[in-house]
Design a protein around this motif. Structure first.
Motif, mmCIF file in Angstrom:
data_model
loop_
_atom_site.group_PDB
_atom_site.id
_atom_site.type_symbol
_atom_site.label_atom_id
_atom_site.label_comp_id
_atom_site.label_asym_id
_atom_site.label_seq_id
_atom_site.Cartn_x
_atom_site.Cartn_y
_atom_site.Cartn_z
ATOM 1 N N GLY A 167 0.630 -1.112 0.039
ATOM 2 C CA GLY A 167 -0.068 -0.083 -0.070
ATOM 3 C C GLY A 167 0.895 1.353 -0.045
ATOM 4 N N ASP A 168 0.133 2.453 -0.288
ATOM 5 C CA ASP A 168 0.894 3.718 -0.470
ATOM 6 C C ASP A 168 1.266 4.125 1.163
ATOM 7 N N GLY A 169 2.313 4.681 1.321
ATOM 8 C CA GLY A 169 2.677 5.026 2.603
ATOM 9 C C GLY A 169 2.035 6.247 3.039
ATOM 10 N N MET A 170 1.401 6.274 4.004
ATOM 11 C CA MET A 170 0.969 7.648 5.126
ATOM 12 C C MET A 170 1.638 7.894 6.093
ATOM 13 N N VAL A 171 2.221 9.144 6.544
ATOM 14 C CA VAL A 171 2.695 9.535 7.701
ATOM 15 C C VAL A 171 1.885 10.104 8.676
ATOM 16 N N THR A 172 1.860 9.635 9.791
ATOM 17 C CA THR A 172 0.889 10.244 10.848
ATOM 18 C C THR A 172 1.677 10.809 11.627
ATOM 19 N N SER A 173 1.438 11.979 12.380
ATOM 20 C CA SER A 173 2.226 12.935 13.454
ATOM 21 C C SER A 173 1.124 13.370 14.265
ATOM 22 N N ILE A 232 12.446 12.331 7.369
ATOM 23 C CA ILE A 232 12.466 11.283 6.148
ATOM 24 C C ILE A 232 11.435 10.165 6.544
ATOM 25 N N ALA A 233 11.019 9.951 5.328
ATOM 26 C CA ALA A 233 10.185 8.880 5.047
ATOM 27 C C ALA A 233 10.672 7.564 4.213
ATOM 28 N N VAL A 234 10.836 6.364 4.532
ATOM 29 C CA VAL A 234 11.520 5.514 3.649
ATOM 30 C C VAL A 234 10.726 4.181 3.507
ATOM 31 N N ASP A 235 11.013 3.568 2.249
ATOM 32 C CA ASP A 235 10.472 2.303 2.193
ATOM 33 C C ASP A 235 11.598 1.296 2.191
ATOM 34 N N TYR A 236 11.565 0.398 1.424
ATOM 35 C CA TYR A 236 12.552 -0.763 1.477
ATOM 36 C C TYR A 236 14.118 -0.325 1.092
ATOM 37 N N LYS A 237 14.060 0.876 0.554
ATOM 38 C CA LYS A 237 15.539 1.396 -0.071
ATOM 39 C C LYS A 237 15.652 2.960 -0.239
ATOM 40 N N LYS A 238 14.535 3.624 -0.625
ATOM 41 C CA LYS A 238 14.851 4.880 -0.941
ATOM 42 C C LYS A 238 14.093 5.762 0.043
ATOM 43 N N PRO A 239 14.715 6.911 0.546
ATOM 44 C CA PRO A 239 14.199 8.002 1.628
ATOM 45 C C PRO A 239 13.699 9.241 0.866
ATOM 46 N N TYR A 240 12.737 9.482 1.319
ATOM 47 C CA TYR A 240 12.072 10.935 0.780
ATOM 48 C C TYR A 240 11.993 11.735 1.855
ATOM 49 N N GLU A 241 12.238 13.010 1.748
ATOM 50 C CA GLU A 241 12.438 14.294 2.699
ATOM 51 C C GLU A 241 10.972 14.761 2.752
ATOM 52 N N LEU A 242 10.426 14.992 4.074
ATOM 53 C CA LEU A 242 9.054 15.810 4.213
ATOM 54 C C LEU A 242 9.234 16.933 4.756
ATOM 55 N N HIS A 243 8.504 17.977 4.577
ATOM 56 C CA HIS A 243 8.423 19.163 5.105
ATOM 57 C C HIS A 243 8.053 18.990 6.855
ATOM 58 N N PRO A 244 9.140 19.587 7.525
ATOM 59 C CA PRO A 244 8.643 19.211 8.958
ATOM 60 C C PRO A 244 7.633 20.017 9.588
ATOM 61 N N ASP A 245 7.009 21.182 8.712
ATOM 62 C CA ASP A 245 5.804 21.798 9.401
ATOM 63 C C ASP A 245 4.487 21.025 8.742
ATOM 64 N N THR A 246 4.445 20.694 7.546
ATOM 65 C CA THR A 246 3.283 20.157 6.871
ATOM 66 C C THR A 246 3.192 18.790 6.467
ATOM 67 N N LEU A 247 4.270 18.080 6.537
ATOM 68 C CA LEU A 247 4.660 16.832 6.220
ATOM 69 C C LEU A 247 4.561 16.581 4.652
ATOM 70 N N ASP A 248 4.347 17.697 3.987
ATOM 71 C CA ASP A 248 4.506 17.583 2.349
ATOM 72 C C ASP A 248 5.813 16.842 1.928
ATOM 73 N N THR A 249 5.678 16.065 0.801
ATOM 74 C CA THR A 249 6.830 15.557 0.286
ATOM 75 C C THR A 249 7.751 16.230 -0.440
ATOM 76 N N LEU A 250 9.008 16.505 -0.062
ATOM 77 C CA LEU A 250 9.891 17.409 -0.788
ATOM 78 C C LEU A 250 10.684 16.705 -1.891
ATOM 79 N N GLY A 251 10.804 15.428 -1.551
ATOM 80 C CA GLY A 251 11.365 14.387 -2.644
ATOM 81 C C GLY A 251 12.796 13.791 -1.942
ATOM 82 N N HIS A 252 13.424 13.009 -2.794
ATOM 83 C CA HIS A 252 14.578 12.332 -2.576
ATOM 84 C C HIS A 252 15.663 13.505 -2.807
ATOM 85 N N ALA A 253 16.883 12.890 -1.835
ATOM 86 C CA ALA A 253 18.165 13.822 -1.995
ATOM 87 C C ALA A 253 18.098 15.357 -1.786
#
Length: 657
Positions: free
Chosen positions: A138-144, A220-241
């Protein structure tokens, strides 16, 4: 029979790998067989049958928790509990499910001094149209849940990977996944036979779903290999690297450890890539300082193997090599016909014992020490490890006596063939004698362990775990439901004390986290926080009667249960892993976000986050997904690359969650 194997540069081919500092380092390579000096055993997986383990399960120490004191009759199959438990794996509809708001329903009182954010990540959406994926795909969802001044703020947001955005735009699944037998590529037979098997192209969907951590204010959100940076205020995905820690490929397991010289704390990540054609694994360990800068990168080559989690001590990175092998027949009889997924292409290997592989953290040495365990088992999530004064190493973990990659027993239990059956184990590794001796601390089925991060890699006493509740005369255990505090002396091989907290008859605790109190002296001076699934949330549920709570427990008074229960404004699926951030992230909207919200509302864009989900069309399907989890295609962790490449992606996944 030798019980210790050590790979040295003298034994194996030498290659030079650039380190971060520009100097070179030697790595042992097993790409080809070489002569071995007399009296030395190579660090390879030489098959041999496991010898009989001294003693039997009957001699293992029995758990003292209340729920296991009464052995229930065989007629008790925990049917209702498993049915309630499975409701925690219901898929949510999609982007319309995202929301952010204050948590208003609190039972008890949130400690005013408790400041920071509970972060959770896990697969949340498994259905698009008429295509249903396995839970782990399933598609990942971050909860804070951000806590400050006795108040709590809730957010949830999907991790917008490149594959999520592509499928969202098309409104359908397009990418092959790891744990689902059905394939969105058509014709699937030809794709799997030619693309996957013959050409070895095992690219799989990045779902960003297995962990989330905030290190040096890099979320940082990550699956089995690739990390994705998230905005620390909004949780919006900023992207890899977007930062050093999101720029390198690594799995979703981390360890934070204090440097013994007092220079600060490190966040350690690792990547394990396997080439079974060359019978070689490349392990890379990264260390990031408190400013978020990569300060150490060490790469090692060693014989092909499968690992999942790792332990860090002052001087070593330690991997637990599980005894598994490829089921080649299934590749051609099941996989290409969509009767099985990639991760079902592996099975247990009873021809050898598990191995501990120790990699130096410091100095110029690239010698990999390999020690055979004296107990045949599997281990995926480890508790902690530390070096004793005499040089021996204590390694604590949750062990399994059968190979399921644990998810069939946790994510899709049925109370018949699949149910929790783990033990809490301690190994004492003696690198001089080449032994790793096993002791069972408790037969309580437990997993997802956590300790105080202040004690990572150090002698410690307290751990907190998710645990099973109830057992019957046939040895069937109830689902994972309770939180348990286990206390054991650092030098003990038994005598553990256990305190169990059961959240409720139809409630099920998720992975716990420990939060140290500021200025704490005692190891357990702080709180245990966790999310709890409620299968009978009542009329206030936004999702078919389900609901989620957050609990806060005083770790020193664990037996008293929560000092606060927070009712989440939305159901949160069980999830995989998460962490506690001492920084306050994901709090209420700041001016920039408020302006963006106002603009969206003026344009008529966005959904009312306060509206309960109504069940029609796709939403109706998602509400029922995973209700009967045992009948689905939810299977174990790890990705199996087909034929000679099977284990390459597996070990990336294996380190994943």
């Amino acid at each position: 029979m030798a019980t210790s194997t050590t790979a040295t540069p003298a034994m194996l081919p030498r290659s030079r790998v650039a380190s971060r500092g520009g100097s070179s380092m030697r790595t042992a390579s097993s790409a080809r067989r070489v002569a071995t000096p007399a009296g030395v055993v190579r660090a390879v997986q030489t098959p041999f049958k496991p010898s009989a383990t001294p003693g039997t399960d009957d001699k293992f120490p029995k758990s003292t928790v209340k729920s296991r004191q009464t052995i229930l009759p065989t007629t008790e199959t925990f049917k209702q509990k498993y049915a309630d438990y499975s409701t925690g794996y219901a898929s949510v509809p999609g982007l319309s499910y995202e929301r952010s708001e204050w948590i208003t329903e609190v039972e008890g009182e949130i400690p005013a001094e408790l400041e920071g954010t509970l972060l959770r990540n896990g697969p949340a959406m498994y259905v698009r149209g008429d295509f249903t994926k396995s839970y782990l795909d399933g598609d990942g969802m971050v909860t804070s849940i951000a806590l400050k001044d006795g108040k709590a703020y809730f957010r949830n947001k999907f991790v917008r990977t490149e594959h999520f955005d592509k499928e969202e735009a098309l409104g359908e699944y397009t990418e092959p996944s790891i744990f689902t037998a059905k394939d969105p590529r058509k014709p699937a037979f030809l794709w799997r036979l030619f693309n996957d098997i013959l050409y070895g192209n095992l690219t799989r969907k990045q779902n960003g779903a297995y962990n989330v951590i905030n290190w040096a204010n890099n979320l940082i959100a990550v699956d089995y290999k690739k990390p994705y940076e998230l905005h620390p205020d909004t949780l919006d995905t900023l992207g890899h690297a977007q930062s050093p820690i999101s720029s390198v490929m690594h799995t979703s397991h981390y360890r934070t450890v204090d440097e013994p010289d007092g220079s600060g704390r490190r966040c350690v990540a690792f990547l394990n890539e396997v080439d079974w054609r060359e019978e070689r694994t490349k392990a890379v360990f990264y260390e990031f300082d408190e400013k978020g800068e990569e300060v150490t990168r060490r790469a090692y080559n060693y014989p092909a193997s499968y690992v999942h989690d790792f332990v860090v001590t002052d001087n070593y990175y330690i991997l637990f090599d599980c005894p598994i092998k490829i089921d080649f027949a299934a590749v051609f009889t099941k996989y290409i016909f969509e009767k099985a997924c990639l991760s079902e292409m592996i099975c247990e290997d009873t021809d050898r014992r598990p191995l501990f592989r120790l990699f130096p953290r410091r100095g110029d040495s690239r010698e990999v020490i390999t020690v055979e365990a004296d107990y045949w088992c599997y281990a995926y999530h480890h508790v902690n490890g530390f070096e004793q004064k005499d040089g021996k190493i204590v390694f604590d973990t949750c062990t399994w006596d059968k190979f399921t990659l644990y998810f069939t027993d946790i994510c899709s239990p049925n109370g018949e063939t699949n149910f929790p059956r783990m033990k809490l184990s301690r190994f004492v590794i003696d690198t001089e004698k080449g032994t790793a001796k096993h002791s069972c601390l408790s037969d309580l089925p437990c997993e997802l362990p956590i300790t105080s991060w202040d004690y990572t890699g150090k002698p410690y006493q307290h751990m907190y775990l998710s645990s099973s509740v109830g057992t019957n005369e046939r040895g069937v255990n109830g689902p994972m439901q309770a939180l348990t505090k286990v206390t054991v002396a650092p030098d003990a091989l038994g005598g553990a004390t256990e305190i169990e907290w059961v959240p409720g008859d139809r409630k099920f605790a998720m992975e716990p986290f420990f939060v140290a109190r500021k200025g704490a002296v005692d190891e357990d001076d702080g709180w245990v926080v966790a999310l709890v699934h409620d299968a009978a949330y009542g009329e206030k549920s936004n999702f078919g009667g389900r609901g989620t709570e957050m609990v806060i427990i005083d770790a020193k008074k664990f037996e008293e249960g929560p000092i606060a229960r927070l009712r989440m404004p939305a159901y949160v699926p069980f999830g995989v892993h998460g962490s506690w951030s001492t920084r306050y992230v994901g709090g209420p909207p700041k001016p920039a976000e408020l302006a963006a919200i106002a603009a969206a509302e003026a344009a008529g864009v966005g959904a009312d986050a306060g509206t309960a989900v109504t069940f029609s069309g796709v939403a109706a399907a998602t509400a029922s997904v995973q209700e009967g989890v045992g009948a689905g295609v939810i299977i174990g962790t790890g990705i199996v690359a087909v034929t000679a490449l099977v284990m390459a992606v597996l070990s990336n996944m294996g380190g994943g969650f």
